[in-house]
Design a protein around this motif. Structure first.
Motif, PDB file in Angstrom:
ATOM      1  N   GLN A 180     -27.301  25.548  16.899  1.00 41.99           N
ATOM      2  CA  GLN A 180     -27.470  24.584  17.978  1.00 41.99           C
ATOM      3  C   GLN A 180     -26.695  23.301  17.691  1.00 41.99           C
ATOM      4  O   GLN A 180     -26.592  22.868  16.554  1.00 41.99           O
ATOM      5  CB  GLN A 180     -28.948  24.244  18.183  1.00 41.99           C
ATOM      6  CG  GLN A 180     -29.776  25.350  18.773  1.00 41.99           C
ATOM      7  CD  GLN A 180     -30.243  26.373  17.768  1.00 41.99           C
ATOM      8  OE1 GLN A 180     -29.898  26.356  16.594  1.00 41.99           O
ATOM      9  NE2 GLN A 180     -31.046  27.318  18.229  1.00 41.99           N
ATOM     10  N   PHE A 181     -26.184  22.705  18.771  1.00 44.45           N
ATOM     11  CA  PHE A 181     -25.496  21.416  18.692  1.00 44.45           C
ATOM     12  C   PHE A 181     -26.486  20.363  19.165  1.00 44.45           C
ATOM     13  O   PHE A 181     -26.864  20.328  20.336  1.00 44.45           O
ATOM     14  CB  PHE A 181     -24.244  21.432  19.567  1.00 44.45           C
ATOM     15  CG  PHE A 181     -23.502  20.125  19.562  1.00 44.45           C
ATOM     16  CD1 PHE A 181     -22.767  19.734  18.456  1.00 44.45           C
ATOM     17  CD2 PHE A 181     -23.538  19.293  20.669  1.00 44.45           C
ATOM     18  CE1 PHE A 181     -22.077  18.523  18.459  1.00 44.45           C
ATOM     19  CE2 PHE A 181     -22.854  18.088  20.684  1.00 44.45           C
ATOM     20  CZ  PHE A 181     -22.126  17.706  19.574  1.00 44.45           C
ATOM     21  N   VAL A 182     -26.939  19.525  18.239  1.00 40.88           N
ATOM     22  CA  VAL A 182     -27.945  18.499  18.525  1.00 40.88           C
ATOM     23  C   VAL A 182     -27.229  17.157  18.612  1.00 40.88           C
ATOM     24  O   VAL A 182     -26.474  16.785  17.721  1.00 40.88           O
ATOM     25  CB  VAL A 182     -29.020  18.480  17.416  1.00 40.88           C
ATOM     26  CG1 VAL A 182     -30.068  17.418  17.695  1.00 40.88           C
ATOM     27  CG2 VAL A 182     -29.670  19.853  17.280  1.00 40.88           C
ATOM     28  N   THR A 183     -27.491  16.400  19.691  1.00 42.83           N
ATOM     29  CA  THR A 183     -26.735  15.171  19.921  1.00 42.83           C
ATOM     30  C   THR A 183     -27.538  14.160  20.739  1.00 42.83           C
ATOM     31  O   THR A 183     -28.610  14.456  21.247  1.00 42.83           O
ATOM     32  CB  THR A 183     -25.402  15.507  20.639  1.00 42.83           C
ATOM     33  OG1 THR A 183     -24.588  14.345  20.701  1.00 42.83           O
ATOM     34  CG2 THR A 183     -25.635  16.068  22.034  1.00 42.83           C
ATOM     35  N   ASP A 184     -26.997  12.986  20.876  1.00 39.96           N
ATOM     36  CA  ASP A 184     -27.532  11.914  21.733  1.00 39.96           C
ATOM     37  C   ASP A 184     -28.981  11.518  21.434  1.00 39.96           C
ATOM     38  O   ASP A 184     -29.817  11.454  22.330  1.00 39.96           O
ATOM     39  CB  ASP A 184     -27.431  12.302  23.212  1.00 39.96           C
ATOM     40  CG  ASP A 184     -26.024  12.275  23.744  1.00 39.96           C
ATOM     41  OD1 ASP A 184     -25.132  11.788  23.032  1.00 39.96           O
ATOM     42  OD2 ASP A 184     -25.813  12.745  24.873  1.00 39.96           O
ATOM     43  N   PRO A 185     -29.313  11.202  20.191  1.00 39.43           N
ATOM     44  CA  PRO A 185     -30.703  10.849  19.886  1.00 39.43           C
ATOM     45  C   PRO A 185     -31.109   9.495  20.460  1.00 39.43           C
ATOM     46  O   PRO A 185     -30.295   8.595  20.621  1.00 39.43           O
ATOM     47  CB  PRO A 185     -30.717  10.815  18.360  1.00 39.43           C
ATOM     48  CG  PRO A 185     -29.322  10.453  17.979  1.00 39.43           C
ATOM     49  CD  PRO A 185     -28.449  11.112  19.014  1.00 39.43           C
ATOM     50  N   SER A 186     -32.377   9.401  20.753  1.00 34.30           N
ATOM     51  CA  SER A 186     -32.989   8.147  21.192  1.00 34.30           C
ATOM     52  C   SER A 186     -34.391   8.111  20.589  1.00 34.30           C
ATOM     53  O   SER A 186     -35.045   9.135  20.451  1.00 34.30           O
ATOM     54  CB  SER A 186     -33.047   8.093  22.720  1.00 34.30           C
ATOM     55  OG  SER A 186     -33.464   6.826  23.160  1.00 34.30           O
ATOM     56  N   CYS A 187     -34.845   6.905  20.224  1.00 34.83           N
ATOM     57  CA  CYS A 187     -36.097   6.768  19.487  1.00 34.83           C
ATOM     58  C   CYS A 187     -36.990   5.705  20.121  1.00 34.83           C
ATOM     59  O   CYS A 187     -36.498   4.734  20.700  1.00 34.83           O
ATOM     60  CB  CYS A 187     -35.749   6.382  18.047  1.00 34.83           C
ATOM     61  SG  CYS A 187     -37.153   6.240  16.945  1.00 34.83           S
ATOM     62  N   LEU A 188     -38.298   5.891  19.984  1.00 32.56           N
ATOM     63  CA  LEU A 188     -39.270   4.933  20.505  1.00 32.56           C
ATOM     64  C   LEU A 188     -40.489   4.915  19.593  1.00 32.56           C
ATOM     65  O   LEU A 188     -40.949   5.970  19.146  1.00 32.56           O
ATOM     66  CB  LEU A 188     -39.704   5.351  21.923  1.00 32.56           C
ATOM     67  CG  LEU A 188     -40.856   4.571  22.545  1.00 32.56           C
ATOM     68  CD1 LEU A 188     -40.349   3.270  23.130  1.00 32.56           C
ATOM     69  CD2 LEU A 188     -41.537   5.390  23.611  1.00 32.56           C
ATOM     70  N   TYR A 189     -41.013   3.719  19.311  1.00 34.87           N
ATOM     71  CA  TYR A 189     -42.312   3.593  18.658  1.00 34.87           C
ATOM     72  C   TYR A 189     -43.279   3.077  19.704  1.00 34.87           C
ATOM     73  O   TYR A 189     -43.032   2.053  20.357  1.00 34.87           O
ATOM     74  CB  TYR A 189     -42.268   2.622  17.470  1.00 34.87           C
ATOM     75  CG  TYR A 189     -43.642   2.382  16.884  1.00 34.87           C
ATOM     76  CD1 TYR A 189     -44.272   3.371  16.125  1.00 34.87           C
ATOM     77  CD2 TYR A 189     -44.321   1.194  17.103  1.00 34.87           C
ATOM     78  CE1 TYR A 189     -45.540   3.172  15.602  1.00 34.87           C
ATOM     79  CE2 TYR A 189     -45.590   0.986  16.575  1.00 34.87           C
ATOM     80  CZ  TYR A 189     -46.189   1.978  15.829  1.00 34.87           C
ATOM     81  OH  TYR A 189     -47.448   1.789  15.314  1.00 34.87           O
TER      82      TYR A 189
END
Length: 163
Positions: A68-77
Motif C-alpha cells: 500500500q502507498f500511504v500518504t497525506d497524513p493529518s493529525c489531531l489531539y
C-alpha cells in the motif's frame, strides 16, 4: 503535527514520531529493524506509516514487491476525549506498484491519552466504484488530501474526491 497531554505527534509524508515536550523521541529505538540499503540506520526512533497502520513495507528492498502507498497524513489531539487521531490516504497497489484504483482513508485513534501505546485502526473506502451513474464522473475517485476535525458530537474526516 498535533500536541496534547505532554506529547507531540509529528506525521510527515510516510513517517511518524512522538516526542516529549523537551523534543526527545519517546518511541523505542528501532535501529535494528530499520534496514536501509542493507544496513541498520538510526532514524531517531521514527516509524514508517506502513508499519504503523499494519501494512507490509511500502517497498520490499529484497524483492521489489510494493505494498500500500500511504500518504497525506493529518493529525489531531482532542482534549475532550484525550485521544490522538491520525488520518491518511491509502492507495492499494499491485505488487509491481501500479495502483488498483481502490483507496481509503485510514484513521488511527490512540487507545489512551498516551500515543506511545496501542491504537485502533479504522478504514473508510472513498473509491466510489462507479455505481454513481447519475453524475458526469461516475468514478472511481481518488480521496485526496484528507483532513480531520472534531467537536462535541463526533470526529469528522474530509477529502477531495478527484475522478
Amino acid at each position: 503535527m498535533c500536541a496534547g497531554n505532554g506529547y507531540v505527534v509529528e506525521v510527515v509524508n510516510d513517517v511518524l514520531n512522538i516526542y516529549n515536550t523537551s523534543g526527545q523521541s519517546v518511541l523505542p529505538d528501532n535501529t535494528a529493524t530499520n534496514i536501509v540499503s542493507g544496513f541498520p540506520r538510526n532514524v531517531n526512533h521514527a516509524v514508517d506509516l506502513n508499519s504503523f497502520y499494519g501494512y507490509a513495507p511500502a517497498i520490499n528492498r529484497s524483492t521489489g514487491v510494493r505494498a500500500q502507498f500511504v500518504t497525506d497524513p493529518s493529525c489531531l489531539y482532542d482534549a475532550a476525549t484525550r485521544r490522538f487521531f491520525v488520518v491518511v490516504l491509502t492507495l492499494e497497489t499491485f505488487p509491481n506498484g501500479a495502483y488498483t484504483f481502490v483507496n481509503h482513508l485510514d484513521l488511527a485513534v490512540s487507545q489512551t491519552s498516551n500515543p506511545t501505546g496501542s491504537w485502533n485502526i479504522y478504514h473508510v473506502d472513498v473509491t466510489n466504484n462507479g455505481t454513481n451513474t447519475g453524475g458526469v464522473n461516475p468514478g472511481p475517485y481518488l480521496g485526496d488530501y484528507p483532513h480531520i476535525g472534531a467537536d462535541a458530537y463526533g470526529v469528522y474526516l474530509t477529502n477531495n474526491a478527484y475522478p
